[in-house]
Design a protein around this motif. Structure first.
Motif, PDB file in Angstrom:
ATOM      1  N   SER A  21     -18.186  -4.650 -28.212  1.00 32.87           N
ATOM      2  CA  SER A  21     -18.602  -3.625 -29.164  1.00 32.87           C
ATOM      3  C   SER A  21     -18.485  -4.224 -30.551  1.00 32.87           C
ATOM      4  O   SER A  21     -17.395  -4.544 -31.006  1.00 32.87           O
ATOM      5  N   SER A  61     -18.083   0.985 -32.281  1.00 35.16           N
ATOM      6  CA  SER A  61     -16.746   1.228 -31.756  1.00 35.16           C
ATOM      7  C   SER A  61     -16.288   2.674 -31.893  1.00 35.16           C
ATOM      8  O   SER A  61     -15.634   3.202 -31.004  1.00 35.16           O
ATOM      9  N   ASP A 115     -17.625   3.234 -25.995  1.00 38.87           N
ATOM     10  CA  ASP A 115     -16.770   3.269 -24.806  1.00 38.87           C
ATOM     11  C   ASP A 115     -16.895   4.588 -24.049  1.00 38.87           C
ATOM     12  O   ASP A 115     -16.400   4.705 -22.936  1.00 38.87           O
ATOM     13  N   PRO A 118     -17.796   0.682 -20.291  1.00 38.25           N
ATOM     14  CA  PRO A 118     -16.444   0.162 -20.545  1.00 38.25           C
ATOM     15  C   PRO A 118     -16.497  -1.045 -21.481  1.00 38.25           C
ATOM     16  O   PRO A 118     -17.234  -1.992 -21.235  1.00 38.25           O
ATOM     17  N   VAL A 119     -15.743  -0.997 -22.559  1.00 36.00           N
ATOM     18  CA  VAL A 119     -15.752  -2.064 -23.566  1.00 36.00           C
ATOM     19  C   VAL A 119     -14.573  -2.993 -23.318  1.00 36.00           C
ATOM     20  O   VAL A 119     -13.444  -2.546 -23.132  1.00 36.00           O
ATOM     21  N   TYR A 171     -13.484  -5.419 -28.819  1.00 38.76           N
ATOM     22  CA  TYR A 171     -13.991  -4.758 -30.019  1.00 38.76           C
ATOM     23  C   TYR A 171     -13.975  -5.749 -31.176  1.00 38.76           C
ATOM     24  O   TYR A 171     -12.943  -6.355 -31.450  1.00 38.76           O
ATOM     25  N   GLY A 173     -12.645  -1.195 -18.813  1.00 34.65           N
ATOM     26  CA  GLY A 173     -12.767  -2.212 -19.850  1.00 34.65           C
ATOM     27  C   GLY A 173     -11.392  -2.622 -20.350  1.00 34.65           C
ATOM     28  O   GLY A 173     -10.405  -1.916 -20.173  1.00 34.65           O
ATOM     29  N   GLY A 211     -10.554  -3.324 -23.628  1.00 36.05           N
ATOM     30  CA  GLY A 211     -10.213  -2.684 -24.898  1.00 36.05           C
ATOM     31  C   GLY A 211      -9.462  -3.571 -25.858  1.00 36.05           C
ATOM     32  O   GLY A 211      -8.599  -3.114 -26.593  1.00 36.05           O
TER      33      GLY A 211
END
Length: 192
Positions: free
Chosen positions: A107, A113, A128, A132-133, A136, A170, A172
């Motif tokens: 992202s 984000s 997200d 799924p990220v 960032y 993800g 994160g």
């Protein structure tokens, strides 16, 4: 017969861990990290910085990412650069679903984000919520150095195998902003 069925069902996860498969896992992780092809999803000003990262000055070809794929079936990293509107959200999810496993998401920028300064009904308040990220990249817009840092962080996580162990929502991971932009202060209206 049981070993072949395990491999067909679970891939490398179906093999018992031993000397050969341990080295094979390291080789596969290393090659995944060094040959990840991005599916671009440039939606706003962050896309210009993403394009600059692909230029000769920053040269992401040394990371094995020089081929920005137009087809999601050939990509395994999605870089969401910019704000995502409610109308674009189903398209983003469809492109993500068409990507082959394993796949990862970066992202890029505060708009992708968290919606950034666009706190309204038309903009998704964080990508997200759709996909799924894993990493960032902060900034408005984040410079090429920050995106390269996010890519290197993603490659480290892919190579360690950590991302494959927890694929539910993800990773994160938030990376440090490296492009010289300082943190901005929040100024409320009516205050000095």
């Amino acid at each position: 017969m049981g070993l072949i069925e395990n491999i067909q069902d679970d891939g490398l996860g179906g093999l018992e861990h031993n000397v050969v498969t341990g080295q094979l896992e390291k080789l596969v992780s290393w090659s995944r990290a060094r040959s990840s092809w991005p599916a671009t999803f440039g939606l706003a000003c962050c896309a210009i910085e993403m394009m600059a990262t692909g230029g000769s000055h920053y040269d992401i070809a040394r990371l094995g990412m020089e081929v920005f794929r137009a087809s999601p079936r050939q990509a395994d990293v999605m870089i969401v650069a910019g704000r995502v509107s409610q109308k674009m959200a189903p398209v983003l999810r469809q492109v993500y679903d068409q990507m082959m496993e394993p796949k990862w998401v970066i992202s890029m920028g505060v708009c992708a984000s968290s919606g950034g300064m666009f706190n309204n009904y038309a903009i998704v308040q964080g990508v997200d919520q759709i996909v799924p990220v894993d990493v960032y990249a902060p900034g408005c817009p984040p410079g090429p150095q920050t995106l390269l840092h996010a890519i290197n962080t993603l490659h480290t996580q892919i190579e360690s195998g950590e991302l494959l162990r927890r694929r539910q929502g993800g990773a994160g991971i938030v990376v440090e902003q490296l492009d010289g932009q300082g943190e901005t202060q929040l100024v409320r209206l009516g205050q000095k």
